[in-house]
Each structure stands twice: as C-alpha cells, then as structure tokens.
Design an enzyme around this catalytic site. Structure first.
Site, PDB file in Angstrom:
ATOM      1  N   PRO A  21      17.402  -4.278   3.010  1.00 48.92           N
ATOM      2  CA  PRO A  21      16.269  -5.128   3.410  1.00 48.92           C
ATOM      3  C   PRO A  21      16.777  -6.505   3.819  1.00 48.92           C
ATOM      4  O   PRO A  21      17.965  -6.796   3.661  1.00 48.92           O
ATOM      5  CB  PRO A  21      15.471  -5.241   2.112  1.00 48.92           C
ATOM      6  CG  PRO A  21      16.530  -5.237   1.042  1.00 48.92           C
ATOM      7  CD  PRO A  21      17.655  -4.352   1.553  1.00 48.92           C
ATOM      8  N   ALA A  33       9.977  -9.345   1.401  1.00 45.40           N
ATOM      9  CA  ALA A  33      10.962  -8.346   1.813  1.00 45.40           C
ATOM     10  C   ALA A  33      10.289  -7.027   2.120  1.00 45.40           C
ATOM     11  O   ALA A  33       9.140  -6.804   1.741  1.00 45.40           O
ATOM     12  CB  ALA A  33      11.999  -8.143   0.710  1.00 45.40           C
ATOM     13  N   ASN A  34      11.018  -6.144   2.798  1.00 50.32           N
ATOM     14  CA  ASN A  34      10.602  -4.757   2.950  1.00 50.32           C
ATOM     15  C   ASN A  34      11.190  -3.955   1.795  1.00 50.32           C
ATOM     16  O   ASN A  34      12.188  -4.349   1.210  1.00 50.32           O
ATOM     17  CB  ASN A  34      11.157  -4.178   4.254  1.00 50.32           C
ATOM     18  CG  ASN A  34      10.391  -4.633   5.468  1.00 50.32           C
ATOM     19  OD1 ASN A  34       9.693  -5.628   5.431  1.00 50.32           O
ATOM     20  ND2 ASN A  34      10.544  -3.907   6.551  1.00 50.32           N
ATOM     21  N   ARG A  35      10.594  -2.815   1.536  1.00 50.72           N
ATOM     22  CA  ARG A  35      11.112  -1.907   0.531  1.00 50.72           C
ATOM     23  C   ARG A  35      12.271  -1.122   1.152  1.00 50.72           C
ATOM     24  O   ARG A  35      12.098  -0.432   2.147  1.00 50.72           O
ATOM     25  CB  ARG A  35       9.998  -0.932   0.150  1.00 50.72           C
ATOM     26  CG  ARG A  35       9.935  -0.576  -1.288  1.00 50.72           C
ATOM     27  CD  ARG A  35       8.788   0.375  -1.527  1.00 50.72           C
ATOM     28  NE  ARG A  35       7.520  -0.301  -1.794  1.00 50.72           N
ATOM     29  CZ  ARG A  35       7.242  -0.939  -2.930  1.00 50.72           C
ATOM     30  NH1 ARG A  35       8.129  -1.046  -3.875  1.00 50.72           N
ATOM     31  NH2 ARG A  35       6.070  -1.500  -3.105  1.00 50.72           N
ATOM     32  N   SER A  36      13.467  -1.262   0.638  1.00 56.34           N
ATOM     33  CA  SER A  36      14.612  -0.507   1.141  1.00 56.34           C
ATOM     34  C   SER A  36      15.723  -0.532   0.109  1.00 56.34           C
ATOM     35  O   SER A  36      16.129  -1.600  -0.350  1.00 56.34           O
ATOM     36  CB  SER A  36      15.119  -1.136   2.442  1.00 56.34           C
ATOM     37  OG  SER A  36      16.399  -0.624   2.777  1.00 56.34           O
TER      38      SER A  36
END
Ligand code: CTP
Ligand code: CA
Length: 224
Positions: A21, A33-36
C-alpha cells in the site's frame, strides 16, 4: 533462494515491481491507506528474481517482508513511490502491483491534530500521480512490457478490460476482491490476465503459484 539464477530466462533483464500500500499522512501519527498485504507483489518479485532478473522492488509499508536478492526501495506515500519509480527507470519490464492511494490529504498537518481544539476535522484531498498511467504513456524509454493490476469487487473482466485501455498498459492482472471470495489478505488468488488478446481466467491457486506463472509469461513475452 536469494541469488538470481545465472542462466535463467530473465538473465540480463531489469524489472521494476511496485508493491504494497501507500500511506498518505493526515498528520505525523495518522494516515490514509488502501488495504494491501503486499504478498502478491513480493511473491512476484521473488519469482522474477528466480528466473534471473535484476529486480528493483519499490514497496510501500507492507505486511510481508521484501524478498531477498532484490534491490529494495522502501517508500511511504504515492508521491515517494512515483519518484522512486522515476529513479529506477529505464527498465525492460514494469510490474505495478502496488495498491496506491488515489488521493492524499491536500495539506497534511506537521503537528498532531488535537481532538478537543476545533471540533471535528475536515479533510480536503488532492489527487495522487497515476504512476502506471504515466509510465504506460511514456514516449521515450517506455518499458517494453508494462503490467498493471486491478482489484475489483464486481464485473471484474469488463472493469479490468476498460482499465487496461484507460491506463495504456499491455497487460492487466485482475482479481475479484469482493469479501465473499476471501481473497483479500489470504494466501490464494484467482486472477484474470487481460491483454489485447482478451481475458484469460486462471484457476484459483496460491499467490506463489500465481507469481511463478506470471513470471513465466513475462519471460515468454520477452523472448517472443
Ligand atoms: N496505480 C498507480 N498509481 C496510482 C493508482 C494506481 O500506479 N496512483 C496502478 C496500480 O498499481 C495498479 C493499477 O494502477 O497496477 C490499477 O489500480 P486501480 O486502483 O485499480 O486503478 P484506478 O485507475 O485507480 O481505478 P479505481 O477507480 O478502480 O481505483
Ligand atoms: Ca485506485
């Protein structure tokens, strides 16, 4: 593991992989943030390394550690990732597996926002650079093969096919991350490889296996 195969099919090839992310600061202690997990990107970097490539691994703050035997460039924000990608060019192949935040907070605070002072904060956003799109549209020094990823929650093939054209990349590796699939954060992936030849649905398999098959396809594309 670790050292690149001296006589692998990607020997002498320089490959960029973005992964993980990005974190976009709100203030010194908060971010968006993005989920990654970064697991698929790390597995791919390892698989490319195992085929003999020199891998530049530009990674945001991921859950999984970067593989050994690659050139790790750690970053936090999308802007930093964009700068690191710029610095890594030229490459033979660019693989953009990162879950880049589309927006950053327009003016992040250099002091911690306090709960009590002014009531609820309001965040204004600015758009982040689209790294994949920019590299795909380079007129000079574009990588010979540009691979994007697309995590979709519905109508995967149509959305990803449109995304490939919009981004200008050669391939899109698409997957369905709707909660029912259980793929997000897990060790398996079910991807569709989209190119100008159409959509190829791969069976669900481990992320390591997906990575190996993608690395093989990349090697085959460079030869062919
Ligand atoms: N990407 C990138 N830079 C960005 C956003 C995305 O390089 N600022 C890359 C990702 O690494 C991925 C691909 O673009 O390879 C697709 O990302 P995605 O978020 O699915 O595409 P978007 O165009 O941002 O579309 P969406 O509105 O679905 O988020
Ligand atoms: Ca996005």
């Amino acid at each position: 593991i670790g050292a690149a195969l001296k006589d692998g099919p990607l020997n002498g090839k320089r490959i960029l992989v973005t992964s993980g992310p990005t974190h976009e600061p709100i203030d010194p202690v908060r971010y968006i943030a993005n989920r990654s997990s970064g697991a698929q990107g790390a597995a791919l970097a390892a698989a490319l390394r195992d085929l003999g490539a020199e891998v530049v691994f530009v990674t945001g703050p991921a859950d999984v550690p970067p593989p050994s035997g690659v050139d790790v460039v750690p970053v936090q924000s999308a802007q930093q990732m964009s700068d690191a990608v710029e610095a890594a060019l030229p490459v033979d192949v660019g693989v953009f597996a990162a879950a880049v935040a589309d927006w950053r907070v327009a003016s992040a605070s250099d002091k911690k926002l306090k709960k009590s002072r002014d009531g609820l904060p309001t965040l204004a956003f600015a758009e982040n650079p689209d790294i994949l799109k920019r590299v795909s549209h380079m007129t000079q020094g574009r990588p010979g093969l540009v691979v994007g990823f697309a995590a979709e929650t519905d109508d995967v093939i149509n959305h990803a096919t449109a995304k490939r054209l919009r981004k200008g990349c050669d391939w899109i590796v698409a997957n369905d991350v709707s909660p029912a699939t259980g793929i997000m954060g897990g060790s398996e992936n079910a991807v569709v490889l989209i190119s100008e030849d159409g959509a190829e649905e791969w069976p669900r398999m481990g992320k390591t296996q997906v990575a190996r098959q993608l690395a093989d396809r990349i090697a085959a594309a460079l030869v062919g």
